[in-house]
Design a protein around this motif. Sequence first.
Motif, PDB file in Angstrom:
ATOM      1  N   ASN A 186      51.673  10.736  -8.312  1.00  0.00           N
ATOM      2  CA  ASN A 186      51.013  11.568  -9.321  1.00  0.00           C
ATOM      3  C   ASN A 186      51.613  11.438 -10.719  1.00  0.00           C
ATOM      4  O   ASN A 186      50.870  11.456 -11.699  1.00  0.00           O
ATOM      5  CB  ASN A 186      51.007  13.025  -8.867  1.00  0.00           C
ATOM      6  CG  ASN A 186      49.643  13.638  -9.028  1.00  0.00           C
ATOM      7  OD1 ASN A 186      48.677  12.941  -9.303  1.00  0.00           O
ATOM      8  ND2 ASN A 186      49.564  14.933  -8.855  1.00  0.00           N
TER       9      ASN A 186
ATOM     10  N   LYS B 230      49.904   9.035 -13.057  1.00  0.00           N
ATOM     11  CA  LYS B 230      48.512   9.291 -13.437  1.00  0.00           C
ATOM     12  C   LYS B 230      48.265   9.145 -14.935  1.00  0.00           C
ATOM     13  O   LYS B 230      47.300   8.533 -15.356  1.00  0.00           O
ATOM     14  CB  LYS B 230      48.104  10.684 -12.962  1.00  0.00           C
ATOM     15  CG  LYS B 230      46.641  10.966 -13.097  1.00  0.00           C
ATOM     16  CD  LYS B 230      46.306  12.292 -12.460  1.00  0.00           C
ATOM     17  CE  LYS B 230      44.812  12.491 -12.384  1.00  0.00           C
ATOM     18  NZ  LYS B 230      44.466  13.698 -11.658  1.00  0.00           N
TER      19      LYS B 230
ATOM     20  N   ASP C 114      50.270  11.354  -3.058  1.00  0.00           N
ATOM     21  CA  ASP C 114      50.698  12.395  -3.996  1.00  0.00           C
ATOM     22  C   ASP C 114      51.970  12.024  -4.753  1.00  0.00           C
ATOM     23  O   ASP C 114      52.143  12.409  -5.899  1.00  0.00           O
ATOM     24  CB  ASP C 114      50.931  13.717  -3.259  1.00  0.00           C
ATOM     25  CG  ASP C 114      49.645  14.332  -2.764  1.00  0.00           C
ATOM     26  OD1 ASP C 114      48.582  14.026  -3.328  1.00  0.00           O
ATOM     27  OD2 ASP C 114      49.706  15.119  -1.804  1.00  0.00           O
ATOM     28  N   ARG C 115      52.847  11.273  -4.119  1.00  0.00           N
ATOM     29  CA  ARG C 115      54.124  10.947  -4.764  1.00  0.00           C
ATOM     30  C   ARG C 115      53.946  10.093  -6.028  1.00  0.00           C
ATOM     31  O   ARG C 115      54.839  10.009  -6.831  1.00  0.00           O
ATOM     32  CB  ARG C 115      55.060  10.255  -3.779  1.00  0.00           C
ATOM     33  CG  ARG C 115      54.630   8.864  -3.410  1.00  0.00           C
ATOM     34  CD  ARG C 115      55.588   8.125  -2.534  1.00  0.00           C
ATOM     35  NE  ARG C 115      56.529   8.985  -1.898  1.00  0.00           N
ATOM     36  CZ  ARG C 115      57.571   8.603  -1.220  1.00  0.00           C
ATOM     37  NH1 ARG C 115      57.796   7.345  -1.069  1.00  0.00           N
ATOM     38  NH2 ARG C 115      58.389   9.453  -0.670  1.00  0.00           N
TER      39      ARG C 115
END
Length: 84
Positions: free
Chosen positions: A20, A23, A17-18
């Motif tokens: 993201n 992206k 998640d870190r």
Amino acid sequence: LLDVSVDEKIELVEIFDRFNPLKHSTVSPTAFTEQGLYMLATILKSPTATETTLEVNLAVLAFRHTVKREGKRSKNKKIYEEYE
């Protein structure tokens, strides 16, 4: 330095998640290889460099533990198996 491929970037974003914010980035990240970090540590000898080297080594160790932990839970076992 190691250029992270588009596929590797996508995989990092999916697993951690870190990452993201990467992206939608148009720029691929770069990273030091572990070997590169040790080579740099042998060149830099100041107290600050020594302290930083120790902190980086601890961060690499923490990363390996995270990869193992997350890799065991992940459907994509590729990264986990590389560190096994």
